[in-house]
Design a protein around this motif. Structure first.
Motif, PDB file in Angstrom:
ATOM      1  N   GLY A   9      58.588  20.524  25.175  1.00 10.10           N
ATOM      2  CA  GLY A   9      58.010  19.284  24.693  1.00 10.10           C
ATOM      3  C   GLY A   9      58.321  18.128  25.625  1.00 10.10           C
ATOM      4  N   GLY A  10      57.717  16.977  25.341  1.00  6.84           N
ATOM      5  CA  GLY A  10      57.966  15.802  26.167  1.00  6.84           C
ATOM      6  C   GLY A  10      56.912  14.741  25.968  1.00  6.84           C
ATOM      7  N   LEU A  11      56.936  13.755  26.869  1.00  8.45           N
ATOM      8  CA  LEU A  11      55.977  12.655  26.847  1.00  8.45           C
ATOM      9  C   LEU A  11      54.885  12.937  27.882  1.00  8.45           C
ATOM     10  CD1 LEU A  11      55.077   9.758  26.071  1.00  8.45           C
ATOM     11  CD2 LEU A  11      56.657   8.927  27.839  1.00  8.45           C
ATOM     12  N   VAL A  12      53.640  12.816  27.468  1.00  8.13           N
ATOM     13  CA  VAL A  12      52.518  13.084  28.363  1.00  8.13           C
ATOM     14  C   VAL A  12      51.416  12.071  28.083  1.00  8.13           C
ATOM     15  CG1 VAL A  12      51.487  14.760  26.789  1.00  8.13           C
ATOM     16  CG2 VAL A  12      50.994  14.898  29.245  1.00  8.13           C
ATOM     17  N   GLN A  13      50.651  11.739  29.108  1.00  7.32           N
ATOM     18  CA  GLN A  13      49.545  10.806  28.935  1.00  7.32           C
ATOM     19  C   GLN A  13      48.345  11.504  28.319  1.00  7.32           C
ATOM     20  OE1 GLN A  13      48.725   9.014  32.749  1.00  7.32           O
ATOM     21  NE2 GLN A  13      50.407   7.545  32.540  1.00  7.32           N
ATOM     22  N   PRO A  38      54.104  12.153  12.676  1.00  7.11           N
ATOM     23  CA  PRO A  38      54.935  11.125  12.040  1.00  7.11           C
ATOM     24  C   PRO A  38      54.410  10.748  10.666  1.00  7.11           C
ATOM     25  CG  PRO A  38      54.478  10.541  14.313  1.00  7.11           C
ATOM     26  CD  PRO A  38      53.646  11.738  14.009  1.00  7.11           C
ATOM     27  N   GLY A  39      55.246  10.834   9.657  1.00  2.03           N
ATOM     28  CA  GLY A  39      54.875  10.442   8.304  1.00  2.03           C
ATOM     29  C   GLY A  39      53.952  11.389   7.582  1.00  2.03           C
ATOM     30  N   THR A  88      50.391  13.984  18.795  1.00  2.00           N
ATOM     31  CA  THR A  88      51.802  13.611  18.740  1.00  2.00           C
ATOM     32  C   THR A  88      52.437  14.141  17.463  1.00  2.00           C
ATOM     33  OG1 THR A  88      51.515  11.625  20.080  1.00  2.00           O
ATOM     34  CG2 THR A  88      53.404  11.664  18.583  1.00  2.00           C
ATOM     35  N   ALA A  89      53.532  14.892  17.620  1.00  2.00           N
ATOM     36  CA  ALA A  89      54.183  15.527  16.473  1.00  2.00           C
ATOM     37  C   ALA A  89      55.414  16.280  16.955  1.00  2.00           C
ATOM     38  CB  ALA A  89      53.228  16.497  15.782  1.00  2.00           C
ATOM     39  N   GLN A 115      63.844  24.942  15.562  1.00  2.00           N
ATOM     40  CA  GLN A 115      64.345  23.595  15.254  1.00  2.00           C
ATOM     41  C   GLN A 115      63.327  22.507  15.606  1.00  2.00           C
ATOM     42  OE1 GLN A 115      64.960  25.143  18.031  1.00  2.00           O
ATOM     43  NE2 GLN A 115      64.650  23.568  19.607  1.00  2.00           N
ATOM     44  N   GLY A 116      62.300  22.859  16.346  1.00  2.00           N
ATOM     45  CA  GLY A 116      61.243  21.913  16.681  1.00  2.00           C
ATOM     46  C   GLY A 116      61.436  21.264  18.038  1.00  2.00           C
ATOM     47  N   THR A 117      60.322  20.879  18.655  1.00  2.00           N
ATOM     48  CA  THR A 117      60.347  20.153  19.924  1.00  2.00           C
ATOM     49  C   THR A 117      59.331  19.016  19.845  1.00  2.00           C
ATOM     50  OG1 THR A 117      60.216  20.375  22.343  1.00  2.00           O
ATOM     51  CG2 THR A 117      58.661  21.691  21.061  1.00  2.00           C
ATOM     52  N   GLN A 118      59.718  17.832  20.303  1.00  2.00           N
ATOM     53  CA  GLN A 118      58.875  16.649  20.183  1.00  2.00           C
ATOM     54  C   GLN A 118      57.817  16.623  21.279  1.00  2.00           C
ATOM     55  OE1 GLN A 118      58.989  13.943  17.845  1.00  2.00           O
ATOM     56  NE2 GLN A 118      57.048  13.427  18.853  1.00  2.00           N
TER      57      GLN A 118
END
Length: 123
Positions: A9-13, A38-39, A88-89, A115-118
């Motif tokens: 996982g990570g931040l991507v455009q 989220p939410g 995004t999740a 455990q999940g990956t952001q």
């Protein structure tokens, strides 16, 4: 008891790609990927049968995401292309106790969870 560990996982455009991996501590049967925006509640993303002969996808990711598995390495993958902000999740891999020839979609049928990956898609 099977332990599942996600990575990748990570931040991507927007428009970018990521490849998630899920390493299992032992052999597994039908597996899947879920995500928790989220939410929101956890939702089905993709599933693959025990030996990878069939796949199924959430409609909004079909043709952008590809689920695959390497049973020799006890590893599940999710290739995500053309990512969108709504992807995004936190992404979770999961395994069932069912040795089936069809993908398992129902969350309640999954017994083991990672455990999940952001994954964050943002410019």
């Amino acid at each position: 008891q099977v332990q599942l560990v996600e990575s990748g996982g990570g931040l991507v455009q927007p428009g970018g790609s990521l490849r998630l991996s899920c390493a299992a501590s032992g052999p597994t049967f039908s597996m899947g990927w879920f995500r928790e925006p989220p939410g929101k509640e956890r939702e089905f993303v993709a599933a693959i049968s025990s030996i990878g002969q069939r796949e199924d996808y959430k409609y909004s990711v079909k043709d952008r995401f590809t689920i695959s598995r390497d049973n020799a390495k006890n590893t599940l993958y999710l290739q995500m292309n053309n990512l969108k902000p709504e992807d995004t999740a936190v992404y979770y891999c999961a395994a069932t106790l069912s040795d089936t020839t069809v993908p398992v979609i129902a969350r309640i049928l999954y017994y083991y969870w990672g455990q999940g990956t952001q994954v964050t898609v943002s410019s």
